[in-house]
Design a protein around this motif. Structure first.
Motif, mmCIF file in Angstrom:
data_model
loop_
_atom_site.group_PDB
_atom_site.id
_atom_site.type_symbol
_atom_site.label_atom_id
_atom_site.label_comp_id
_atom_site.label_asym_id
_atom_site.label_seq_id
_atom_site.Cartn_x
_atom_site.Cartn_y
_atom_site.Cartn_z
ATOM 1 N N ALA A 30 0.836 -1.205 0.000
ATOM 2 C CA ALA A 30 0.000 0.000 0.000
ATOM 3 C C ALA A 30 0.871 1.254 0.000
ATOM 4 O O ALA A 30 0.605 2.205 -0.746
ATOM 5 N N GLU A 31 1.916 1.247 0.806
ATOM 6 C CA GLU A 31 2.816 2.400 0.878
ATOM 7 C C GLU A 31 3.504 2.649 -0.466
ATOM 8 O O GLU A 31 3.607 3.783 -0.920
ATOM 9 N N GLU A 32 3.957 1.572 -1.110
ATOM 10 C CA GLU A 32 4.649 1.723 -2.397
ATOM 11 C C GLU A 32 3.697 2.217 -3.482
ATOM 12 O O GLU A 32 4.068 3.046 -4.315
ATOM 13 N N LEU A 33 2.462 1.745 -3.471
ATOM 14 C CA LEU A 33 1.471 2.242 -4.429
ATOM 15 C C LEU A 33 1.287 3.748 -4.264
ATOM 16 O O LEU A 33 1.292 4.502 -5.238
ATOM 17 N N LYS A 34 1.152 4.177 -3.029
ATOM 18 C CA LYS A 34 0.989 5.606 -2.761
ATOM 19 C C LYS A 34 2.244 6.385 -3.142
ATOM 20 O O LYS A 34 2.151 7.495 -3.677
ATOM 21 N N ASN A 35 3.414 5.801 -2.881
ATOM 22 C CA ASN A 35 4.673 6.448 -3.251
ATOM 23 C C ASN A 35 4.798 6.636 -4.761
ATOM 24 O O ASN A 35 5.518 7.517 -5.223
ATOM 25 N N HIS A 36 4.095 5.792 -5.515
ATOM 26 C CA HIS A 36 4.124 5.885 -6.973
ATOM 27 C C HIS A 36 2.915 6.640 -7.528
ATOM 28 O O HIS A 36 2.595 6.541 -8.711
ATOM 29 N N GLY A 37 2.232 7.380 -6.656
ATOM 30 C CA GLY A 37 1.186 8.298 -7.076
ATOM 31 C C GLY A 37 -0.198 7.728 -7.231
ATOM 32 O O GLY A 37 -1.046 8.338 -7.890
ATOM 33 N N ALA A 38 -0.480 6.559 -6.637
ATOM 34 C CA ALA A 38 -1.810 5.946 -6.757
ATOM 35 C C ALA A 38 -2.777 6.528 -5.733
ATOM 36 O O ALA A 38 -2.442 6.704 -4.566
ATOM 37 N N GLU A 71 10.599 -4.195 -5.913
ATOM 38 C CA GLU A 71 10.698 -5.536 -5.345
ATOM 39 C C GLU A 71 9.364 -5.980 -4.750
ATOM 40 O O GLU A 71 8.933 -7.120 -4.940
ATOM 41 N N ILE A 72 8.666 -5.085 -4.049
ATOM 42 C CA ILE A 72 7.409 -5.456 -3.405
ATOM 43 C C ILE A 72 6.325 -5.775 -4.437
ATOM 44 O O ILE A 72 5.538 -6.702 -4.249
ATOM 45 N N CYS A 73 6.311 -5.050 -5.538
ATOM 46 C CA CYS A 73 5.328 -5.326 -6.587
ATOM 47 C C CYS A 73 5.571 -6.701 -7.196
ATOM 48 O O CYS A 73 4.639 -7.484 -7.377
ATOM 49 N N ARG A 74 6.810 -7.008 -7.494
ATOM 50 C CA ARG A 74 7.139 -8.319 -8.084
ATOM 51 C C ARG A 74 6.840 -9.456 -7.101
ATOM 52 O O ARG A 74 6.392 -10.525 -7.502
ATOM 53 N N LYS A 75 7.061 -9.201 -5.827
ATOM 54 C CA LYS A 75 6.724 -10.190 -4.796
ATOM 55 C C LYS A 75 5.209 -10.399 -4.747
ATOM 56 O O LYS A 75 4.729 -11.529 -4.620
ATOM 57 N N TRP A 77 3.070 -9.950 -7.227
ATOM 58 C CA TRP A 77 2.674 -10.679 -8.427
ATOM 59 C C TRP A 77 2.840 -12.192 -8.234
ATOM 60 O O TRP A 77 1.958 -12.970 -8.592
ATOM 61 N N VAL A 78 3.967 -12.606 -7.670
ATOM 62 C CA VAL A 78 4.205 -14.036 -7.428
ATOM 63 C C VAL A 78 3.170 -14.574 -6.439
ATOM 64 O O VAL A 78 2.641 -15.680 -6.608
ATOM 65 N N TYR A 79 2.846 -13.801 -5.428
ATOM 66 C CA TYR A 79 1.857 -14.179 -4.417
ATOM 67 C C TYR A 79 0.465 -14.364 -5.037
ATOM 68 O O TYR A 79 -0.283 -15.270 -4.653
ATOM 69 N N MET A 80 0.124 -13.511 -6.004
ATOM 70 C CA MET A 80 -1.203 -13.547 -6.612
ATOM 71 C C MET A 80 -1.303 -14.496 -7.805
ATOM 72 O O MET A 80 -2.401 -14.871 -8.220
ATOM 73 N N GLU A 81 -0.191 -14.923 -8.357
ATOM 74 C CA GLU A 81 -0.178 -15.740 -9.576
ATOM 75 C C GLU A 81 -1.081 -16.970 -9.531
ATOM 76 O O GLU A 81 -1.769 -17.261 -10.515
ATOM 77 N N PRO A 82 -1.149 -17.719 -8.429
ATOM 78 C CA PRO A 82 -2.006 -18.916 -8.431
ATOM 79 C C PRO A 82 -3.501 -18.612 -8.577
ATOM 80 O O PRO A 82 -4.288 -19.505 -8.863
ATOM 81 N N LEU A 83 -3.887 -17.348 -8.381
ATOM 82 C CA LEU A 83 -5.297 -16.990 -8.360
ATOM 83 C C LEU A 83 -5.824 -16.412 -9.665
ATOM 84 O O LEU A 83 -7.035 -16.288 -9.836
ATOM 85 N N MET A 84 -4.911 -16.056 -10.584
ATOM 86 C CA MET A 84 -5.366 -15.304 -11.755
ATOM 87 C C MET A 84 -4.479 -15.552 -12.970
ATOM 88 O O MET A 84 -3.393 -16.108 -12.849
ATOM 89 N N GLU A 85 -4.972 -15.121 -14.122
ATOM 90 C CA GLU A 85 -4.189 -15.237 -15.346
ATOM 91 C C GLU A 85 -2.996 -14.295 -15.261
ATOM 92 O O GLU A 85 -3.149 -13.122 -14.914
ATOM 93 N N THR A 86 -1.802 -14.826 -15.577
ATOM 94 C CA THR A 86 -0.587 -14.030 -15.464
ATOM 95 C C THR A 86 0.298 -14.194 -16.699
ATOM 96 O O THR A 86 0.176 -15.155 -17.450
ATOM 97 N N ASN A 87 1.203 -13.244 -16.847
ATOM 98 C CA ASN A 87 2.223 -13.265 -17.897
ATOM 99 C C ASN A 87 3.441 -14.041 -17.406
ATOM 100 O O ASN A 87 3.541 -14.342 -16.209
#
Length: 104
Positions: A30-38, A71-75, A77-87
């Motif tokens: 959440a902090e990183e999303l906000k740091n990137h202007g979300a 790093e947190i975003c890529r982590k 993505w790996v955490y969510m991969e089993p639940l959804m379609e991924t690249n």
């Protein structure tokens, strides 16, 4: 503010887990999303199709694009991969939507 929308897909047997993981979003994510202007980030689920509709307001496209390199975003993505379609890089398969109407 720049408004962005996209669609993704979650597997039918993963709806509850997808919601649970977002309800318990890691504070550092959440902090990183906000740091990137979300701002005003929402994700909606169509339970009939598994389609996810994501909406976020961002401050700057370049700054937002840098989020995917963290790093947190890529982590996440790996955490969510089993639940959804991924690249192949574990990012969600996502299609950006064109803005065609806005009522302020």
């Amino acid at each position: 503010m720049i408004r962005k929308a996209s669609v993704m897909h979650v597997y039918p047997d993963a709806y509850e887990e997808y919601k649970r993981r977002h309800d318990e979003l890691w504070p550092e994510m959440a902090e990183e999303l906000k740091n990137h202007g979300a701002h005003n980030y929402s994700i909606f689920l169509d339970e009939e199709t598994g389609s996810l509709f994501a909406y976020v307001e961002i401050e700057d496209e370049e700054r937002w694009d840098q989020m995917s390199q963290t790093e947190i975003c890529r982590k996440w993505w790996v955490y969510m991969e089993p639940l959804m379609e991924t690249n192949p890089d574990h990012s969600p398969v996502s299609k950006n939507l064109k803005d065609v109407f806005y009522l302020k």
